[in-house]
Design a protein around this motif. Structure first.
Motif, PDB file in Angstrom:
ATOM      1  N   ILE A   2       4.298  10.003   0.390  1.00  0.00           N
ATOM      2  CA  ILE A   2       3.156   9.329  -0.093  1.00  0.00           C
ATOM      3  C   ILE A   2       2.750   8.391   1.069  1.00  0.00           C
ATOM      4  N   ALA A   3       4.085   7.653   1.623  1.00  0.00           N
ATOM      5  CA  ALA A   3       3.621   6.577   2.534  1.00  0.00           C
ATOM      6  C   ALA A   3       3.019   6.903   3.801  1.00  0.00           C
ATOM      7  N   GLY A  38       1.007   9.537   3.980  1.00  0.00           N
ATOM      8  CA  GLY A  38      -0.598   9.998   3.472  1.00  0.00           C
ATOM      9  C   GLY A  38      -1.308   8.863   4.314  1.00  0.00           C
ATOM     10  N   GLN A  39      -0.912   7.642   4.766  1.00  0.00           N
ATOM     11  CA  GLN A  39      -1.745   6.645   5.251  1.00  0.00           C
ATOM     12  C   GLN A  39      -2.217   7.143   6.565  1.00  0.00           C
ATOM     13  N   ASN A  41       8.527   9.075  -2.078  1.00  0.00           N
ATOM     14  CA  ASN A  41       7.569   8.035  -1.640  1.00  0.00           C
ATOM     15  C   ASN A  41       7.345   8.016  -0.089  1.00  0.00           C
ATOM     16  N   GLU A  70       0.427  11.953  -6.737  1.00  0.00           N
ATOM     17  CA  GLU A  70       0.087  10.860  -5.760  1.00  0.00           C
ATOM     18  C   GLU A  70       0.186  11.517  -4.414  1.00  0.00           C
ATOM     19  N   SER A 114       5.281   1.607  -2.423  1.00  0.00           N
ATOM     20  CA  SER A 114       6.880   1.781  -2.459  1.00  0.00           C
ATOM     21  C   SER A 114       7.313   1.014  -1.151  1.00  0.00           C
ATOM     22  N   GLU A 128      -3.124  11.515  -1.725  1.00  0.00           N
ATOM     23  CA  GLU A 128      -3.136  11.207  -0.299  1.00  0.00           C
ATOM     24  C   GLU A 128      -3.627  12.253   0.477  1.00  0.00           C
ATOM     25  N   ILE A 130       1.017  -1.241   0.044  1.00  0.00           N
ATOM     26  CA  ILE A 130       0.032   0.027  -0.084  1.00  0.00           C
ATOM     27  C   ILE A 130       0.847   1.170   0.023  1.00  0.00           C
ATOM     28  N   SER A 131       0.664   2.115  -0.698  1.00  0.00           N
ATOM     29  CA  SER A 131       1.226   3.586  -0.926  1.00  0.00           C
ATOM     30  C   SER A 131       2.399   3.278  -2.290  1.00  0.00           C
ATOM     31  N   ILE A 139       6.938   2.624   2.799  1.00  0.00           N
ATOM     32  CA  ILE A 139       5.805   2.305   3.583  1.00  0.00           C
ATOM     33  C   ILE A 139       6.446   1.649   4.948  1.00  0.00           C
ATOM     34  N   ASP A 157       9.791   0.705  -5.975  1.00  0.00           N
ATOM     35  CA  ASP A 157       8.353   1.078  -6.211  1.00  0.00           C
ATOM     36  C   ASP A 157       8.248   0.681  -7.510  1.00  0.00           C
TER      37      ASP A 157
END
Length: 511
Positions: free
Chosen positions: A109-110, A112-113, A106, A136, A74, A140, A71-72, A77, A365
């Motif tokens: 983006i991770a 963003g969870q 990246n 991305e 890459s 997120e 998830i994300s 995470i 990724d």
């Protein structure tokens, strides 16, 4: 005894909604493992078809560890969530806090969870990022502060012009205000902030902003938990998968690119502690090349987690060669990104002299963020050019257009650009800084810029401070079907600008 004041509601939601979806240890076994896929056959076919290298006879095994499936999208995470888990469990992070970090993409983006749990995430990023990465980040719900500097150690702007420095600080201040931060707190720390900006130290700027506003900063570039996530989970997971196939990681060499040093550091520690050997091959792009999310060797050397003594070897690889391999594997439906292509090409170089053996390539990724860039590469569309390339084809440009949302060239700067390219300075257009800011923030082309881009030759050269904003602008315009090229290195990399105080040839924009 002092209470840790753990946010148990946040911890429970985090473990249910995020932690349980990524690889982690349960009763000594890693669950939610990402695929370990045998690439040997496709690797040998690629070597023969693209590089005229017949390695079909070699006793060779090449696996890809596909963290692009996480998830994300890459490998980032893993440390991001590992660090978040520790922060919540120790009371350092609570529901009412903002998370702020400097990132090449990246990791942001991770993070963003965490926005899915209601936390606000702010990423300090560089405009050098490809548009797919920005997209991305926005998807997120991450709040972005974009800077015209690399997110990595830099030599800094020695003797930087006071007006330029104040304009840079003013840009950071205004972005923070737009994100809801109290600018008076920023003003109270302005001396320290300006020192960090003069040194182009965005990593420590994120830490300072976090401290000023009571946020949480994961400090991915310095945090030993970044290494620990890969030592205790990623490496164990790979070894576990190999043992299930009656194999062992002891017999493999691992190949990975370098972003922060977490992956290489964690895998190195595991191999040394369990098998007493150096087995990690760390990959960098050639000097001066931009490959998404990773460092050149020169830029890695200033990072805390960079530890060459722990590696089996380091490799500097030309992405110009590796991009053909990238397209081959993507066409074979393998979800790999630019850094993985470099790592696979490294293995190709290693086996080209008959080096047999077993390799695991970390697929950090996937391709989606970079797909537009890959398509442009193979349409023979140049999007970034050196000064020599630009000067050699300068007659093919309708205009040379300055693009920057903060600075504009002084008369001396305009003359320097004209002299370096061998053109009349009348060919150089200077749109308003607000126009460029509008383009980058809305991803739409303002009327003023549209007029500048009009011309019979159908192509313009874009130039900015250091090549970051112009590259980002070229990517946005390319997505609209408009052909432009970005001058690599910008005005500060022109022969007369190298090593000079930028205040001699640029000034803060007033409109």
């Amino acid at each position: 005894m002092e209470e840790t004041n753990i946010d148990n509601v946040l911890l429970e939601r985090f473990e249910q909604e995020i932690w349980n979806k990524i690889p982690h240890l349960e009763e000594g076994k890693v669950i939610n493992a990402t695929p370990l896929i045998d690439l040997t056959s496709d690797f040998k076919e690629c070597a023969k078809n693209l590089y005229k290298l017949d390695i079909s006879y070699l006793d060779l095994k090449v696996y890809g560890k596909f963290d692009s499936n996480l998830i994300s999208g890459s490998i980032k995470i893993r440390p991001a969530i590992y660090i978040m888990h520790d922060a919540i469990k120790t009371g350092k992070l609570k529901s009412d806090q903002t998370i702020i970090e400097a990132t090449s993409g990246n990791f942001g983006i991770a993070l963003g969870q965490m926005s899915k749990l209601g936390l606000t995430v702010v990423s300090l990023v560089s405009r050098k990022l490809q548009e797919g990465v920005f997209k991305e980040l926005r998807n997120e719900n991450i709040r972005i502060m974009d800077l015209d500097m690399d997110i990595c150690p830099a030599s800094g702007m020695k003797d930087s012009d006071a007006d330029v420095l104040k304009a840079t600080a003013g840009n950071v201040r205004s972005q923070l205000a737009e994100l809801g931060f109290d600018p008076t707190k920023f003003d109270e720390s302005i001396e320290e902030i300006e020192k960090l900006l003069a040194a182009e130290d965005i990593i420590n700027l994120a830490k300072l902003i976090s401290k000023i506003y009571g946020c949480f900063c994961p400090e991915q570039y310095d945090n030993e938990l970044n290494i620990d996530a890969h030592r205790t989970i990623t490496a164990v997971e790979i070894d576990q998968q190999l043992h299930e196939n009656e194999d062992s990681l002891e017999d493999y060499r691992l190949v990975c690119s370098f972003g922060t040093g977490g992956t290489s550091g964690g895998l190195s520690k595991y191999m040394n502690e369990k098998y007493g050997k150096k087995a990690i091959h760390v990959v960098f792009p050639s000097a001066g090349q931009d490959v998404a999310g990773i460092r050149t060797k020169a830029k890695a050397e200033g990072l805390k987690l960079y530890n060459p003594d722990a590696y089996a070897a380091e490799h500097e690889i030309d992405f110009g060669q590796a991009k053909h391999l990238l397209k081959f594997f993507v066409d074979k439906s393998h979800n790999i990104g630019e850094s993985t292509a470099l790592a696979l090409y490294t293995v190709l170089e290693m086996v080209s002299d008959g080096d047999k053996g077993k390799f695991i390539v970390v697929v950090a990724d996937g391709i989606e963020k970079y797909r537009k860039n890959l398509e442009a590469m193979f349409k023979n569309q140049r999007i970034q050019v050196s000064l020599d390339e630009a000067a050699a084809s300068v007659q093919d440009y309708d205009k040379i257009i300055w693009v920057h949302p903060q600075y504009t060239p002084k008369e001396a700067g305009i003359e320097m650009i004209a002299k370096s390219l061998g053109i009349d300075k009348e060919k150089i257009a200077i749109p308003k800084a607000s126009t460029i800011n509008e383009l980058l923030s809305t991803q739409q082309i303002p009327e003023e810029l549209s007029k500048e881009l009009d011309g019979s030759k159908g192509k313009s050269l874009l130039i900015c401070m250091a090549g970051n904003t112009s590259l980002m602008t070229a990517q946005v315009l390319a997505s609209k079907g408009i052909v432009t090229e970005s001058l690599n290195g910008g005005i500060t990399n022109l022969p007369e600008g190298i090593g000079k105080n930028p205040g001699k040839f640029i000034k803060a924009a007033t409109e």
